[in-house]
Design an enzyme around this catalytic site. Sequence first.
Site, mmCIF file in Angstrom:
data_model
loop_
_atom_site.group_PDB
_atom_site.id
_atom_site.type_symbol
_atom_site.label_atom_id
_atom_site.label_comp_id
_atom_site.label_asym_id
_atom_site.label_seq_id
_atom_site.Cartn_x
_atom_site.Cartn_y
_atom_site.Cartn_z
ATOM 1 N N PHE A 35 36.706 27.580 50.555
ATOM 2 C CA PHE A 35 36.136 28.341 51.678
ATOM 3 C C PHE A 35 36.858 28.052 52.989
ATOM 4 O O PHE A 35 36.232 27.827 54.028
ATOM 5 C CB PHE A 35 34.642 28.047 51.848
ATOM 6 C CG PHE A 35 33.741 28.569 50.767
ATOM 7 C CD1 PHE A 35 34.175 29.503 49.837
ATOM 8 C CD2 PHE A 35 32.421 28.126 50.677
ATOM 9 C CE1 PHE A 35 33.331 29.981 48.849
ATOM 10 C CE2 PHE A 35 31.565 28.599 49.697
ATOM 11 C CZ PHE A 35 32.017 29.528 48.779
ATOM 12 N N ASN A 50 34.507 25.437 44.168
ATOM 13 C CA ASN A 50 35.388 24.637 45.022
ATOM 14 C C ASN A 50 34.713 23.984 46.217
ATOM 15 O O ASN A 50 35.373 23.359 47.028
ATOM 16 C CB ASN A 50 36.556 25.511 45.491
ATOM 17 C CG ASN A 50 37.347 26.067 44.326
ATOM 18 O OD1 ASN A 50 37.640 25.342 43.379
ATOM 19 N ND2 ASN A 50 37.661 27.349 44.379
ATOM 20 N N THR A 51 33.400 24.151 46.342
ATOM 21 C CA THR A 51 32.615 23.413 47.331
ATOM 22 C C THR A 51 31.662 22.508 46.565
ATOM 23 O O THR A 51 30.840 23.010 45.791
ATOM 24 C CB THR A 51 31.813 24.364 48.238
ATOM 25 O OG1 THR A 51 32.728 25.152 49.018
ATOM 26 C CG2 THR A 51 30.907 23.586 49.177
ATOM 27 N N SER A 76 30.975 29.598 43.875
ATOM 28 C CA SER A 76 32.337 29.080 43.915
ATOM 29 C C SER A 76 32.348 27.655 43.365
ATOM 30 O O SER A 76 31.467 26.845 43.697
ATOM 31 C CB SER A 76 32.869 29.076 45.349
ATOM 32 O OG SER A 76 34.080 28.346 45.412
ATOM 33 N N ASN A 113 31.871 35.398 39.599
ATOM 34 C CA ASN A 113 32.871 34.623 40.327
ATOM 35 C C ASN A 113 33.909 34.095 39.337
ATOM 36 O O ASN A 113 33.978 34.536 38.193
ATOM 37 C CB ASN A 113 32.165 33.473 41.070
ATOM 38 C CG ASN A 113 32.850 33.115 42.374
ATOM 39 O OD1 ASN A 113 34.071 33.031 42.448
ATOM 40 N ND2 ASN A 113 32.074 32.904 43.420
ATOM 41 N N ASN A 115 42.408 28.893 41.742
ATOM 42 C CA ASN A 115 42.334 28.512 43.150
ATOM 43 C C ASN A 115 41.282 27.442 43.354
ATOM 44 O O ASN A 115 40.257 27.408 42.674
ATOM 45 C CB ASN A 115 42.045 29.739 44.029
ATOM 46 C CG ASN A 115 40.568 29.946 44.302
ATOM 47 O OD1 ASN A 115 39.993 29.300 45.192
ATOM 48 N ND2 ASN A 115 39.929 30.818 43.520
#
Length: 349
Positions: A127, A193-194, A191, A258, A123
Amino acid sequence: MGETDGFNDRFWRFARPLLFRLDAERAHESTLGLLGLCSRWFSGRLGAGDLARAPGRAVDAMGLRFPNPIGLAAGLDKDAVAVPAWQALGFGFIEVGTITASAQPGNPKPRLFRLPADEALINRMGFNNAGADAAAIRLERLRARDILQVPLGVNLGKSKVTPAEDAADDYRRSFERVGHLADYVVVNISSPNTPGLRDLQRVEEVARIIEAIQGPNQRLVRPRPLLVKLAPDLADEDAIDCARAALDAGCAGLILTNTSIRFEGLRSSTEGMSGGLSGRPILHRSTALLGLVRQAVGPDPVLVGVGGVMDPAGAAAKLAAGANLVQIYSGLIYRGPGFVRELLRGMSS
């Protein structure tokens, strides 16, 4: 096998092929929407005769009682829309989020991918959530219904628009809106993804963020236990240093781990994919890091093991490595609504 288990198994044999024909995010949204509707119709309370509420399964940690050690990991219910339904599925605790101070749409689609041959997901959601203000309203309504039998955790992340140097203030603002509505609070700095978020996994940044949150936290009548969530891709010593920094700042413990950005050894093609890998491929590294951190910090801090639990053996491995509690995400996607009780039955035997 009980009547509920039989229904769940029959339902999942029918539903999984249909859901897996859909785009992964569309299937997720459809399922979450259905669970959200169900949450309006029933309380989600379970009796003591239910496998998931049997007295011998309870865990006491952080001043809270967990009816069983299996929890829902953050990411599945970012905006806390289906909490009663998760409770009815047998979870011993539920973690919602990741919630950010500002509402944000997340990254461009497609951003969620299944890898069935590996029992994994990738993924790059970013967020996506309605923000702390909206979460506070929903959690206030949930608390007003007074139906929760399990601890509710809230996972906090940094808003994408917030510069790294202002991260501590961003986490503090989120905590001020939702912290008092949670039973425990997680600081997510791991994460992938940020942009720049994982750069916060440094001793000085961990200390700065937790110190900012502890201000409003210690003003509560009952300060909430704080946990920090770390990545499996950290070097061993860096993870241990971050864990110690979190504990020194007053955290109750850690969540390990994570998702991973390492895709080596997968059977599936990952061409064009980026983000965080979850599911069976990360079980070994995630569990090994959990064990190393437990050895380093001793028996007292609470450690929550998450990453790669796809069967009872995986959950048992987390507990054997030193976890007090275990969370699942990808396993629920692949195994369906009976997975919590499947784990509990298997761990007992």
